[in-house]
Design a protein around this motif. Structure first.
Motif, PDB file in Angstrom:
ATOM      1  N   GLU A   1      73.319  39.220  64.830  1.00  0.00           N
ATOM      2  CA  GLU A   1      74.729  38.931  64.622  1.00  0.00           C
ATOM      3  C   GLU A   1      75.042  38.158  63.356  1.00  0.00           C
ATOM      4  O   GLU A   1      75.982  38.532  62.574  1.00  0.00           O
ATOM      5  N   LEU A   2      74.064  37.085  62.995  1.00  0.00           N
ATOM      6  CA  LEU A   2      74.725  36.158  61.877  1.00  0.00           C
ATOM      7  C   LEU A   2      74.516  37.222  60.698  1.00  0.00           C
ATOM      8  O   LEU A   2      75.259  37.210  59.595  1.00  0.00           O
ATOM      9  N   ALA A   3      73.370  37.881  60.536  1.00  0.00           N
ATOM     10  CA  ALA A   3      72.982  38.683  59.218  1.00  0.00           C
ATOM     11  C   ALA A   3      74.145  39.823  59.321  1.00  0.00           C
ATOM     12  O   ALA A   3      74.509  40.077  57.995  1.00  0.00           O
ATOM     13  N   TYR A   4      74.806  40.386  60.450  1.00  0.00           N
ATOM     14  CA  TYR A   4      75.806  41.204  60.222  1.00  0.00           C
ATOM     15  C   TYR A   4      77.083  40.675  59.705  1.00  0.00           C
ATOM     16  O   TYR A   4      77.802  41.358  58.757  1.00  0.00           O
ATOM     17  N   ALA A   5      77.234  39.496  60.064  1.00  0.00           N
ATOM     18  CA  ALA A   5      78.554  38.934  59.610  1.00  0.00           C
ATOM     19  C   ALA A   5      78.357  38.345  58.455  1.00  0.00           C
ATOM     20  O   ALA A   5      79.324  38.515  57.534  1.00  0.00           O
ATOM     21  N   ALA A   6      77.178  37.875  57.795  1.00  0.00           N
ATOM     22  CA  ALA A   6      77.006  37.329  56.720  1.00  0.00           C
ATOM     23  C   ALA A   6      77.155  38.528  55.668  1.00  0.00           C
ATOM     24  O   ALA A   6      77.680  38.039  54.418  1.00  0.00           O
ATOM     25  N   ALA A   7      76.867  39.663  55.925  1.00  0.00           N
ATOM     26  CA  ALA A   7      76.741  40.737  54.934  1.00  0.00           C
ATOM     27  C   ALA A   7      78.385  41.200  54.773  1.00  0.00           C
ATOM     28  O   ALA A   7      78.645  41.858  53.814  1.00  0.00           O
ATOM     29  N   ARG A   8      79.273  40.636  55.460  1.00  0.00           N
ATOM     30  CA  ARG A   8      80.678  41.078  55.296  1.00  0.00           C
ATOM     31  C   ARG A   8      81.422  39.879  54.869  1.00  0.00           C
ATOM     32  O   ARG A   8      82.691  40.064  54.699  1.00  0.00           O
ATOM     33  N   MET A   9      80.924  38.780  55.041  1.00  0.00           N
ATOM     34  CA  MET A   9      81.684  37.369  54.541  1.00  0.00           C
ATOM     35  C   MET A   9      81.068  36.750  53.417  1.00  0.00           C
ATOM     36  O   MET A   9      80.001  37.186  52.944  1.00  0.00           O
ATOM     37  N   THR A  10      81.869  35.801  52.667  1.00  0.00           N
ATOM     38  CA  THR A  10      81.262  35.190  51.664  1.00  0.00           C
ATOM     39  C   THR A  10      80.922  33.792  51.951  1.00  0.00           C
ATOM     40  O   THR A  10      80.349  33.169  51.241  1.00  0.00           O
ATOM     41  N   SER A  11      81.257  33.289  53.248  1.00  0.00           N
ATOM     42  CA  SER A  11      80.885  32.029  53.878  1.00  0.00           C
ATOM     43  C   SER A  11      80.980  32.136  55.335  1.00  0.00           C
ATOM     44  O   SER A  11      81.847  32.917  55.965  1.00  0.00           O
ATOM     45  N   ILE A  12      80.350  31.171  56.040  1.00  0.00           N
ATOM     46  CA  ILE A  12      80.610  30.976  57.519  1.00  0.00           C
ATOM     47  C   ILE A  12      80.584  29.659  57.747  1.00  0.00           C
ATOM     48  O   ILE A  12      79.933  28.707  57.103  1.00  0.00           O
ATOM     49  N   GLU A  13      81.723  29.240  58.527  1.00  0.00           N
ATOM     50  CA  GLU A  13      81.644  27.625  58.907  1.00  0.00           C
ATOM     51  C   GLU A  13      80.579  27.633  60.085  1.00  0.00           C
ATOM     52  O   GLU A  13      80.941  28.074  60.986  1.00  0.00           O
ATOM     53  N   LEU A  14      79.862  26.750  59.965  1.00  0.00           N
ATOM     54  CA  LEU A  14      78.809  26.416  60.917  1.00  0.00           C
ATOM     55  C   LEU A  14      79.287  25.418  62.004  1.00  0.00           C
ATOM     56  O   LEU A  14      79.372  24.322  61.614  1.00  0.00           O
ATOM     57  N   ASN A  15      79.660  25.983  63.143  1.00  0.00           N
ATOM     58  CA  ASN A  15      80.428  24.994  64.011  1.00  0.00           C
ATOM     59  C   ASN A  15      79.517  24.451  65.320  1.00  0.00           C
ATOM     60  O   ASN A  15      79.820  23.535  65.960  1.00  0.00           O
ATOM     61  N   GLY A  16      78.174  25.179  65.401  1.00  0.00           N
ATOM     62  CA  GLY A  16      77.496  24.516  66.581  1.00  0.00           C
ATOM     63  C   GLY A  16      76.958  23.122  66.404  1.00  0.00           C
ATOM     64  O   GLY A  16      76.826  22.323  67.418  1.00  0.00           O
TER      65      GLY A  16
ATOM     66  N   PHE B   1      77.159  28.242  53.679  1.00  0.00           N
ATOM     67  CA  PHE B   1      77.678  27.521  54.939  1.00  0.00           C
ATOM     68  C   PHE B   1      78.673  26.438  54.746  1.00  0.00           C
ATOM     69  O   PHE B   1      78.120  25.392  53.987  1.00  0.00           O
ATOM     70  N   ALA B   2      79.708  26.316  55.321  1.00  0.00           N
ATOM     71  CA  ALA B   2      80.301  25.136  55.474  1.00  0.00           C
ATOM     72  C   ALA B   2      79.580  24.589  56.999  1.00  0.00           C
ATOM     73  O   ALA B   2      79.454  25.504  57.911  1.00  0.00           O
ATOM     74  N   VAL B   3      79.640  23.364  57.103  1.00  0.00           N
ATOM     75  CA  VAL B   3      78.988  22.539  58.239  1.00  0.00           C
ATOM     76  C   VAL B   3      79.846  21.534  58.887  1.00  0.00           C
ATOM     77  O   VAL B   3      80.407  20.744  58.256  1.00  0.00           O
ATOM     78  N   LYS B   4      80.165  21.659  60.068  1.00  0.00           N
ATOM     79  CA  LYS B   4      80.910  21.012  60.934  1.00  0.00           C
ATOM     80  C   LYS B   4      80.466  19.558  61.429  1.00  0.00           C
ATOM     81  O   LYS B   4      79.359  19.796  62.181  1.00  0.00           O
TER      82      LYS B   4
END
Length: 288
Positions: A35-50, A74-77
């Protein structure tokens, strides 16, 4: 002489692992591990909230780094133990443990660090000044801080600075006193080079649109219903205008959709990405 890098818009989602997205955004049958690879191929960044909920392990940070495209960010929370439990007080050890957990292993994919304050934490200039002053300004500073981790991190730490680079910090506030003290809060953030998060929360929390750093950061939690409602074309156009204003001023702009309940976040993010220049470091986006 090195040419100055153009400002970039980085747009994505806050987290990516949501069961309700399976069969709606994620194709039916897609492995959870993909799922991460799928989302990352369609976004230019992801906020990592875990990382907000618990300290992650070095192997997880390395897996996220290696599972995303070159040039991804990645942005990191930051951990809620620092912001919500300790409430920014006596946080030297918790900060050291966080940076020792492997966050620096993201390498060049480490973007801004987000610190979300609880709704019950009022504007306290002394407390906030002390906290902001403790945050590391570079990877080298973070590695030095991480070296002071406590015994809980023994055998599960990783904090090599790698190639040194500045670290960016952004702060999201939720107590109404920050709005009443917006000028003082903005000055405090600017003194520490930290960004004020522009948060769209359907009117639930203050919306402060302050420019206090060399980058801008927005979190879109829902225009009409918190965490649920989406953004129509007119709203997306307004956020694209917001981002372009920062880009034109030479500031990177980070925008993350957190309206995940009704599976609006990934589709709103992709629609906003289509309205703005794509970072050069990334190749063409995958099809929706």
């Amino acid at each position: 002489m090195t040419a100055k890098r153009d400002a970039e818009a980085r747009i994505g989602i806050s987290g990516w692992r949501y069961p309700g997205w399976r069969g709606a955004f994620y194709p039916t049958g897609l492995r959870q591990a993909d799922e991460l690879a799928y989302a990352a191929a369609r976004m230019t960044s992801i906020e990592l909230n875990g990382s907000f909920y618990s300290l992650q392990r070095p192997a997880s940070w390395a897996r996220w780094r290696d599972g995303t495209p070159d040039g991804f960010v990645f942005a990191v929370k930051g951990p809620r133990f620092v912001t919500h439990v300790k409430r920014l007080r006596d946080v030297d050890a918790p900060l050291a443990n966080f940076f020792a957990s492997g966050v620096l292993d993201l390498g060049a994919k480490l973007g801004p660090l987000l610190w979300q304050l609880p709704p019950t934490l009022a504007f306290d200039p002394g407390l906030l000044d002390t906290f902001l002053g403790r945050l590391p300004r570079s990877r080298a500073d973070a590695a030095a801080l991480a070296a002071g981790h406590d015994e809980r991190m023994e055998g599960r730490s990783s904090f090599s600075a790698g190639a040194d680079a500045p670290l960016r910090h952004a702060v999201e506030v939720r107590h109404p006193s920050f709005e009443a003290q917006a000028e003082a809060w903005g000055s405090l953030l600017a003194r520490h080079g930290a960004a004020s998060v522009t948060a769209d929360t359907a009117g639930t929390y203050p919306r402060l649109d302050l420019t206090t750093a060399e980058f801008a950061y927005a979190r879109l939690h829902g225009e009409e219903e918190l965490y649920a409602s989406g953004y129509d074309d007119a709203a997306l156009d307004r956020w694209a205008t917001w981002a372009r204003a920062h880009l034109d001023a030479g500031r990177d702009a980070y925008l993350y959709f957190d309206n995940d309940i009704k599976v609006r976040a990934p589709f709103d993010a992709m629609a906003l990405i289509d309205r703005l220049p794509r970072p050069r470091a990334l190749g063409p986006a995958a099809s929706a």
